[in-house]
Scaffold this motif. Structure first.
Motif, PDB file in Angstrom:
ATOM      1  N   ASP A   4       5.273  -7.553  -7.578  1.00  0.00           N
ATOM      2  CA  ASP A   4       4.718  -6.703  -6.525  1.00  0.00           C
ATOM      3  C   ASP A   4       3.204  -6.582  -6.663  1.00  0.00           C
ATOM      4  N   VAL A   5       2.728  -6.586  -7.907  1.00  0.00           N
ATOM      5  CA  VAL A   5       1.299  -6.377  -8.178  1.00  0.00           C
ATOM      6  C   VAL A   5       0.829  -7.406  -9.200  1.00  0.00           C
ATOM      7  N   LEU A  79      -1.950   1.898  -5.602  1.00  0.00           N
ATOM      8  CA  LEU A  79      -1.090   0.715  -5.566  1.00  0.00           C
ATOM      9  C   LEU A  79       0.298   1.038  -5.019  1.00  0.00           C
ATOM     10  N   LEU A  83       1.881  -0.462  -1.545  1.00  0.00           N
ATOM     11  CA  LEU A  83       3.142  -1.207  -1.551  1.00  0.00           C
ATOM     12  C   LEU A  83       4.157  -0.587  -0.600  1.00  0.00           C
ATOM     13  N   PRO A  89       2.413  -8.431  -1.530  1.00  0.00           N
ATOM     14  CA  PRO A  89       2.002  -8.073  -2.891  1.00  0.00           C
ATOM     15  C   PRO A  89       0.549  -7.607  -2.895  1.00  0.00           C
ATOM     16  N   VAL A  90       0.127  -6.993  -3.990  1.00  0.00           N
ATOM     17  CA  VAL A  90      -1.238  -6.479  -4.117  1.00  0.00           C
ATOM     18  C   VAL A  90      -1.877  -7.097  -5.352  1.00  0.00           C
ATOM     19  N   GLN A  91      -3.127  -7.499  -5.216  1.00  0.00           N
ATOM     20  CA  GLN A  91      -3.906  -7.966  -6.352  1.00  0.00           C
ATOM     21  C   GLN A  91      -4.918  -6.885  -6.711  1.00  0.00           C
ATOM     22  N   LEU A  92      -4.907  -6.462  -7.964  1.00  0.00           N
ATOM     23  CA  LEU A  92      -5.876  -5.486  -8.446  1.00  0.00           C
ATOM     24  C   LEU A  92      -6.842  -6.189  -9.388  1.00  0.00           C
ATOM     25  N   ALA A 121       4.846  -5.747 -12.196  1.00  0.00           N
ATOM     26  CA  ALA A 121       3.418  -6.051 -12.291  1.00  0.00           C
ATOM     27  C   ALA A 121       3.173  -7.131 -13.329  1.00  0.00           C
TER      28      ALA A 121
END
Length: 267
Positions: A4-5, A79, A83, A89-92, A121
């Motif tokens: 997801d991350v 985050l 979501l 998905p998320v990029q940090l 993650a």
């Protein structure tokens, strides 16, 4: 496994950010001017620098810095909210200066907290294995530190926030010979690649500013030289770049001409 991350820690000064993740929304945390908490004792600074944010002692040290908990809490909240609102998905991206201490510690802490919340993650540290960079405290007995930090006598040609250019005390090898050096104490150009690159950049800027550049007829040019180690003729162990204006008839013989090879026929 599907994540997801994606959490990517890196060092901003390497100028090599992580590539974007496919279809991922992007958030970022810039720690370059946050959580600055150097050891009080400069004698242990170099030993601390050899650790990374994944070492237990360093991780605890970073996360105990005032403001660290708030950064982790805010990131987890943002985050999870993103979501919930978006199926991507998320990029940090988490960066500090060199990517060895603050960014990895914070990135790992965020990853652990997300796992507690059931978020999948993946944490990747892009620059954690880059060369160790010691602290750049002024060094007692260093003549260049004495000039830069304590006002010792010198003819300063140009001053930047990160470097200083000055005339050699003994006048130099050619008219207009200049030394360019970082303000922080770095023993030679191999110690910190970023500082070495910045010093070279300033040397090139100064060459253009002073007109010390090659001309079309070959009568004028310049050398830039830096030495690392006594075997390479370094005598002051604070990194410095020599900028030497050259003319075709100045008679200066460079020191790296090899006597044995001079006798070899050209092939």
């Amino acid at each position: 496994m599907t994540y997801d991350v994606f959490i990517d820690s890196f060092g901003a000064r390497w100028q090599d950010p992580p590539p974007p993740r496919h279809r991922a929304a992007v958030l970022s945390i810039n720690l370059t001017d946050q959580l600055l908490n150097p050891p009080d004792d400069p004698n242990i600074a170099d030993a601390v620098a050899r650790q990374t944010g994944l070492d237990a002692e360093m991780s605890v040290y970073v996360l105990a810095t005032p403001g660290a908990d708030r950064i982790v809490d805010d990131a987890v909240h943002q985050l999870t909210a993103l979501l919930t609102a978006d199926d991507r998905p998320v990029q940090l991206l988490v960066n500090c200066w060199y990517g060895r201490h603050r960014a990895p510690a914070i990135a790992d802490a965020i990853g652990r907290r997300l796992h507690i919340h059931g978020v999948r993650a993946a944490v990747t540290h892009h620059h954690i294995d880059k060369p160790t960079v010691p602290r750049k405290h002024p060094r007692p007995g260093c003549p260049f530190c004495a000039i830069i930090h304590h006002g010792a006598d010198a003819t300063i040609v140009r001053s930047w926030s990160d470097t200083v250019a000055m005339v050699p005390h003994r006048g130099g090898c050619t008219p207009g010979h200049i030394l360019v050096m970082p303000r922080g104490h770095v023993s030679d150009f191999t110690t910190d690649p970023v500082v070495a690159g910045t010093t070279m950049q300033r040397t090139a800027e100064l060459a253009h500013e002073l007109g010390i550049t090659p001309d079309d007829d070959g009568s004028r040019g310049c050398n830039t030289i830096c030495n690392a180690g006594s075997a390479a003729t370094q005598t002051i162990f604070h990194h410095h770049q020599h900028l030497l204006p050259r003319t075709a008839d100045d008679g200066l013989a460079l020191p790296w001409t090899h006597p044995a090879r001079e006798q070899e026929p050209t092939r």
